[in-house]
Design an enzyme around this catalytic site. Structure first.
Site, mmCIF file in Angstrom:
data_model
loop_
_atom_site.group_PDB
_atom_site.id
_atom_site.type_symbol
_atom_site.label_atom_id
_atom_site.label_comp_id
_atom_site.label_asym_id
_atom_site.label_seq_id
_atom_site.Cartn_x
_atom_site.Cartn_y
_atom_site.Cartn_z
ATOM 1 N N LYS A 47 0.826 -1.197 0.000
ATOM 2 C CA LYS A 47 0.000 0.000 0.000
ATOM 3 C C LYS A 47 0.866 1.254 0.000
ATOM 4 O O LYS A 47 0.429 2.333 -0.378
ATOM 5 C CB LYS A 47 -0.879 0.021 1.262
ATOM 6 C CG LYS A 47 -1.774 -1.172 1.405
ATOM 7 C CD LYS A 47 -2.502 -1.149 2.743
ATOM 8 C CE LYS A 47 -3.182 -2.447 3.013
ATOM 9 N NZ LYS A 47 -3.677 -2.504 4.423
ATOM 10 N N GLU A 103 8.044 2.801 -6.089
ATOM 11 C CA GLU A 103 8.220 2.263 -4.730
ATOM 12 C C GLU A 103 8.224 3.399 -3.719
ATOM 13 O O GLU A 103 8.706 4.494 -4.004
ATOM 14 C CB GLU A 103 9.562 1.521 -4.643
ATOM 15 C CG GLU A 103 9.456 0.016 -4.807
ATOM 16 C CD GLU A 103 8.916 -0.696 -3.566
ATOM 17 O OE1 GLU A 103 8.226 -0.052 -2.741
ATOM 18 O OE2 GLU A 103 9.181 -1.899 -3.429
ATOM 19 N N ASP A 104 7.724 3.108 -2.525
ATOM 20 C CA ASP A 104 7.778 4.100 -1.455
ATOM 21 C C ASP A 104 9.186 4.194 -0.866
ATOM 22 O O ASP A 104 9.773 5.260 -0.769
ATOM 23 C CB ASP A 104 6.750 3.782 -0.366
ATOM 24 C CG ASP A 104 6.806 2.317 0.103
ATOM 25 O OD1 ASP A 104 7.608 1.523 -0.442
ATOM 26 O OD2 ASP A 104 6.043 1.966 1.021
ATOM 27 N N ASP A 107 14.795 -0.380 1.517
ATOM 28 C CA ASP A 107 15.612 -0.521 2.729
ATOM 29 C C ASP A 107 16.751 -1.488 2.421
ATOM 30 O O ASP A 107 17.800 -1.102 1.933
ATOM 31 C CB ASP A 107 14.709 -0.998 3.865
ATOM 32 C CG ASP A 107 15.425 -1.095 5.195
ATOM 33 O OD1 ASP A 107 16.646 -0.892 5.236
ATOM 34 O OD2 ASP A 107 14.767 -1.376 6.213
ATOM 35 N N PHE A 155 13.618 3.868 11.103
ATOM 36 C CA PHE A 155 12.288 3.517 10.621
ATOM 37 C C PHE A 155 11.472 4.804 10.504
ATOM 38 O O PHE A 155 11.428 5.606 11.437
ATOM 39 C CB PHE A 155 11.608 2.526 11.565
ATOM 40 C CG PHE A 155 10.436 1.841 10.923
ATOM 41 C CD1 PHE A 155 10.627 0.749 10.100
ATOM 42 C CD2 PHE A 155 9.145 2.312 11.128
ATOM 43 C CE1 PHE A 155 9.545 0.128 9.475
ATOM 44 C CE2 PHE A 155 8.057 1.694 10.515
ATOM 45 C CZ PHE A 155 8.260 0.599 9.687
ATOM 46 N N VAL A 156 10.840 5.009 9.360
ATOM 47 C CA VAL A 156 10.089 6.249 9.140
ATOM 48 C C VAL A 156 8.639 5.940 8.768
ATOM 49 O O VAL A 156 8.334 4.858 8.275
ATOM 50 C CB VAL A 156 10.741 7.113 8.035
ATOM 51 C CG1 VAL A 156 12.086 7.661 8.478
ATOM 52 C CG2 VAL A 156 10.886 6.338 6.715
ATOM 53 N N ARG A 168 -0.118 6.541 7.643
ATOM 54 C CA ARG A 168 0.035 6.681 6.191
ATOM 55 C C ARG A 168 -0.407 8.055 5.707
ATOM 56 O O ARG A 168 0.041 8.531 4.667
ATOM 57 C CB ARG A 168 -0.803 5.618 5.458
ATOM 58 C CG ARG A 168 -0.295 4.197 5.650
ATOM 59 C CD ARG A 168 -0.987 3.277 4.641
ATOM 60 N NE ARG A 168 -0.876 1.865 4.970
ATOM 61 C CZ ARG A 168 0.143 1.089 4.625
ATOM 62 N NH1 ARG A 168 1.166 1.584 3.978
ATOM 63 N NH2 ARG A 168 0.149 -0.190 4.952
HETATM 64 P P1 IMP Z 1 13.315 -3.972 1.920
HETATM 65 O O1 IMP Z 1 12.933 -5.271 1.286
HETATM 66 O O2 IMP Z 1 14.173 -4.163 3.153
HETATM 67 O O3 IMP Z 1 13.975 -3.002 0.939
HETATM 68 O O4 IMP Z 1 11.988 -3.313 2.476
HETATM 69 C C1 IMP Z 1 11.072 -2.712 1.639
HETATM 70 C C2 IMP Z 1 9.679 -2.610 2.252
HETATM 71 O O5 IMP Z 1 9.706 -2.632 3.695
HETATM 72 C C3 IMP Z 1 9.062 -1.293 1.856
HETATM 73 O O6 IMP Z 1 8.365 -1.399 0.625
HETATM 74 C C4 IMP Z 1 8.189 -0.966 3.031
HETATM 75 O O7 IMP Z 1 6.925 -1.592 2.867
HETATM 76 C C5 IMP Z 1 8.892 -1.591 4.212
HETATM 77 N N1 IMP Z 1 9.768 -0.619 4.907
HETATM 78 C C6 IMP Z 1 11.127 -0.599 4.918
HETATM 79 N N2 IMP Z 1 11.570 0.421 5.660
HETATM 80 C C7 IMP Z 1 10.472 1.068 6.119
HETATM 81 C C8 IMP Z 1 10.280 2.236 6.961
HETATM 82 O O8 IMP Z 1 11.218 2.902 7.433
HETATM 83 N N3 IMP Z 1 8.984 2.581 7.208
HETATM 84 C C9 IMP Z 1 7.926 1.903 6.713
HETATM 85 N N4 IMP Z 1 8.057 0.817 5.935
HETATM 86 C C10 IMP Z 1 9.315 0.407 5.636
#
Ligand code: IMP
Length: 183
Positions: A47, A103-104, A107, A155-156, A168
């Protein structure tokens, strides 16, 4: 209760509403120039990306189309394990399309790596990524064509990003300073 004034879990602003607006306009202008004659299909990852994609799409001066997919990743509330499952798949056939994945936040890059592998297997004409936020980690597994902001590893929440489905609708991105799960 007001959304933010009394919330002890919300820390400092990491990216302001104004900076998001300005940077989104810049990204929109670049995408408009780069995709002349081959309008992209914007693929939003639900989302979290829906707020950013909504604003981004409106500053791209091309006849874009939208599609969405939703993924769930296993792991704790603030860390992904990299094991990703498609919860909602796309409606469109990607063959021959110029796909821009929106993508939002990236990480560890594990979710993105999974998505890129999955989408590339559907034979798009091109595949690129536009991410609003990228955490300052090791060089990413994926090439990111368009990046809004590089931010620290905290974490944000806000502007589409949640903690247990909350926050959100914040208009900016803020550091989350509460517990790992919310009642
Ligand atoms: P990754 O696979 O570690 O790159 O994580 C990606 C997904 O984790 C994102 O699409 C978010 O849904 C969630 N995510 C990672 N970091 C954050 C954060 O700081 N706040 C909220 N969601 C996050």
């Amino acid at each position: 209760m007001a959304l933010t004034t009394d919330d002890p879990y919300l820390g400092p602003v990491v990216v302001s509403e104004e900076d998001i607006r300005d940077r989104t306009r810049e990204l929109g202008a670049r995408i408009t120039a780069d995709y002349q004659g081959r309008p992209p299909l914007l693929v939003g990852v639900l989302k979290g990306a829906f707020v950013f994609m909504s604003d981004l799409a409106r500053v791209i001066d091309l006849p874009v189309e939208f599609d969405f997919m939703a993924v769930a990743s296993y792991g704790s509330s603030t860390r992904t394990s990299g094991v990703v499952r498609i919860v909602k798949d796309l409606d469109s056939d990607l063959a021959g399309r110029h796909v821009l994945l929106v993508e939002d936040i990236v990480d560890s890059g594990l979710t993105l790596a999974f998505l890129l592998r999955n989408l590339a297997a559907r034979h798009p004409a091109s595949l690129a990524v536009c991410a609003l936020l990228v955490k300052d980690v090791e060089p990413s597994v994926a090439e990111l064509a368009y990046v809004g902001f590089r931010i620290p590893r905290d974490f944000v929440v806000g502007y589409g990003l949640d903690m247990a489905e909350r926050y959100r609708n914040l208009t900016c991105v803020r550091r989350y300073e509460g517990p790992e799960s919310l009642a």
